[in-house]
Design a protein around this motif. Structure first.
Motif, PDB file in Angstrom:
ATOM      1  N   ASN A   1     -20.058  -4.469   0.169  1.00  0.00           N
ATOM      2  CA  ASN A   1     -19.047  -3.488  -0.216  1.00  0.00           C
ATOM      3  C   ASN A   1     -19.074  -2.263   0.687  1.00  0.00           C
ATOM      4  N   GLU A   2     -19.274  -2.507   1.973  1.00  0.00           N
ATOM      5  CA  GLU A   2     -19.230  -1.424   2.968  1.00  0.00           C
ATOM      6  C   GLU A   2     -17.926  -0.648   2.816  1.00  0.00           C
ATOM      7  N   TRP A   3     -18.035   0.680   2.926  1.00  0.00           N
ATOM      8  CA  TRP A   3     -16.830   1.493   2.784  1.00  0.00           C
ATOM      9  C   TRP A   3     -16.906   2.740   3.651  1.00  0.00           C
TER      10      TRP A   3
ATOM     11  N   MET B   1       0.846  -1.199   0.000  1.00  0.00           N
ATOM     12  CA  MET B   1       0.000   0.000   0.000  1.00  0.00           C
ATOM     13  C   MET B   1       0.874   1.239   0.000  1.00  0.00           C
ATOM     14  N   THR B   2       0.620   2.144  -0.915  1.00  0.00           N
ATOM     15  CA  THR B   2       1.373   3.388  -1.001  1.00  0.00           C
ATOM     16  C   THR B   2       0.753   4.426  -0.081  1.00  0.00           C
ATOM     17  N   THR B   3       1.595   5.098   0.691  1.00  0.00           N
ATOM     18  CA  THR B   3       1.109   6.164   1.570  1.00  0.00           C
ATOM     19  C   THR B   3       1.647   7.501   1.095  1.00  0.00           C
ATOM     20  N   ASN B   4       0.988   8.548   1.480  1.00  0.00           N
ATOM     21  CA  ASN B   4       1.446   9.895   1.144  1.00  0.00           C
ATOM     22  C   ASN B   4       0.992  10.832   2.234  1.00  0.00           C
TER      23      ASN B   4
ATOM     24  N   HIS C   1     -17.507  -7.351  -3.851  1.00  0.00           N
ATOM     25  CA  HIS C   1     -16.586  -7.331  -4.984  1.00  0.00           C
ATOM     26  C   HIS C   1     -15.154  -7.602  -4.554  1.00  0.00           C
ATOM     27  N   SER C   2     -14.942  -7.733  -3.252  1.00  0.00           N
ATOM     28  CA  SER C   2     -13.628  -8.065  -2.706  1.00  0.00           C
ATOM     29  C   SER C   2     -13.858  -8.799  -1.392  1.00  0.00           C
TER      30      SER C   2
ATOM     31  N   ARG D   1      -9.959   1.960  -2.789  1.00  0.00           N
ATOM     32  CA  ARG D   1     -10.303   2.257  -4.168  1.00  0.00           C
ATOM     33  C   ARG D   1     -10.982   3.608  -4.216  1.00  0.00           C
ATOM     34  N   ASP D   2     -10.472   4.488  -5.057  1.00  0.00           N
ATOM     35  CA  ASP D   2     -11.106   5.787  -5.292  1.00  0.00           C
ATOM     36  C   ASP D   2     -11.313   6.577  -4.000  1.00  0.00           C
ATOM     37  N   GLY D   3     -10.304   6.573  -3.139  1.00  0.00           N
ATOM     38  CA  GLY D   3     -10.390   7.369  -1.917  1.00  0.00           C
ATOM     39  C   GLY D   3     -11.284   6.782  -0.850  1.00  0.00           C
TER      40      GLY D   3
END
Length: 392
Positions: free
Chosen positions: A368-370, A1-4, A92-93, A101-103
């Motif tokens: 797909n709880e997010w 996982m990329t962090t910033n 879906h995962s 995904r997508d923030g």
């Protein structure tokens, strides 16, 4: 996982907690143990309180004392560790392998409510370093999704430990709005015991399904009455008390008079409706039906079992805790919410309480709880401001 630079500092903890399956039918100890171990690593003294009826479930209380060592007063940060099942949902995962995904962070419990818990655990070092003027208490409970079962115990745990918090913030998903009210949640199981017979000899039996159907019809009538006649509270999306039959089971064959039928119902009451009075009305009608059944056969009966009574929340808008939540960056709101939380239990114990947490309740319990990463960051800022406020 990329962090910033915009990655939430608590993201690792949120992912760690979501990766642990604590569906209510399972033990919550894996989450309790990992958080308690972190507290011990930081020099704190976590208190684990097992469910007396099920040793695989437990509450956890962690107190970060004030700089002078005192543990009285302070603020509770409350969250539940269990999550609802994923059975039959179209994910879906992997629900327990969080993905970004997508923030958004996807996974069971990201929104409800391991996002909030992860933030609190990640910021424990900040609380310790702040030299607080009064303590912060982290309260993690079991089986909220089964009727706030751990909530009843955790308010007793707090009292038994001699803690006297002045405020509680329940981090249920509210999109970081400061919520002052929610309905009570009341669940009842009504079991009709009739008498089996061959369907060609109906007068020899007592049809449990038919009497259960009368109960269902009465419940629908009660729902219609509340909807049309009130009382009303316009702060709610549905400004009246609601009720309904949500499960029914009965019968064994098409040619057999059924001797058993089980009705599961609930009602969610606004503050103007006393839930205990309402529950008594359900039982009174069940007793009327029982008398009719026993006129057909004295051995017939109706069992009424109250499965859950979760008190509502109705904190005055001008309360100090409401002002605190808004000062910390919570979004002001005049709305009350229809979903139930443990907030009513804390409030009932004399602790002034609000609901304010990250994520949208519309995402809770769904496939797909997010939770949006922006919401996690907003929650971090909220808790950081609480720490600064209590360090003054």
């Amino acid at each position: 996982m990329t962090t910033n630079a915009t990655t939430p500092r608590s993201l690792d903890w949120v992912i760690r907690l979501v990766s642990i399956d604590t569906t209510s039918r399972l033990s919550n100890l894996p989450v309790i143990d990992v958080v308690a171990e972190e507290a011990r690593r930081l020099g704190l003294d976590p208190k684990i309180s097992p469910n007396p009826d099920d040793p695989q479930k437990a509450n956890l209380l962690i107190t970060v004392p004030a700089a002078d060592g005192s543990t009285g007063a302070g603020v509770v940060l409350s969250g539940h560790t269990d999550v609802v099942p994923v059975d039959g949902q179209d994910w879906h995962s992997d629900p327990f392998t969080p993905e970004i995904r997508d923030g958004k962070l996807f996974g069971r419990g990201t929104c409800d409510m391991k996002g909030f818990i992860g933030v609190c655990v990640a910021l424990l070092p900040d609380m310790i370093a702040a030299e607080l003027t009064e303590p912060i208490h982290l309260a993690l409970s079991y089986d909220e999704e089964l009727g706030c079962l751990g909530g009843d115990q955790i308010v007793k745990d707090i009292a038994n430990l001699g803690l006297t918090p002045r405020a509680c913030i329940v981090g249920e998903p509210s999109s970081m709005r400061v919520i002052t009210g929610h309905k009570s949640v009341n669940q009842v199981k009504i079991t009709f015991h009739g008498k089996a017979a061959h369907s060609s000899l109906t007068s020899s039996g007592v049809n449990a399904i038919e009497y259960a159907a009368r109960m269902v019809t009465w419940i629908r009538g009660r729902a219609d009455g509340w909807r049309t006649d009130g009382p009303f509270d316009d702060a709610y999306e549905l400004p009246y008390t609601t009720t309904g039959t949500n499960m029914i089971h009965g019968g064994i064959a098409t040619n057999t008079v059924p001797d058993l039928c089980v009705v599961d119902a609930e009602f969610r009451s606004i503050g103007a409706v006393d839930p205990y009075v309402a529950m008594a009305e359900y039982e009174a009608y069940a007793r009327e039906l029982e008398a009719l059944m026993q006129a057909e056969d004295p051995a017939a009966r109706v069992d009424v079992e109250v499965m859950a009574v979760v008190p509502g929340l109705d904190t005055p808008p001008g309360a100090e805790t409401v002002s605190l939540g808004r000062a910390l960056g919570g979004v002001p709101s005049e709305d009350k919410v229809t979903y139930g939380t443990e907030a009513g239990q804390f409030s009932g114990a004399g602790i002034e309480t609000i609901v304010c947490g990250p994520g949208d309740i519309a995402q809770a319990h769904t496939a797909n709880e997010w939770i949006a990463l922006d919401q996690i960051r907003a929650c971090e800022a909220f808790i950081e401001k609480l720490i600064a406020h209590l360090a003054k």
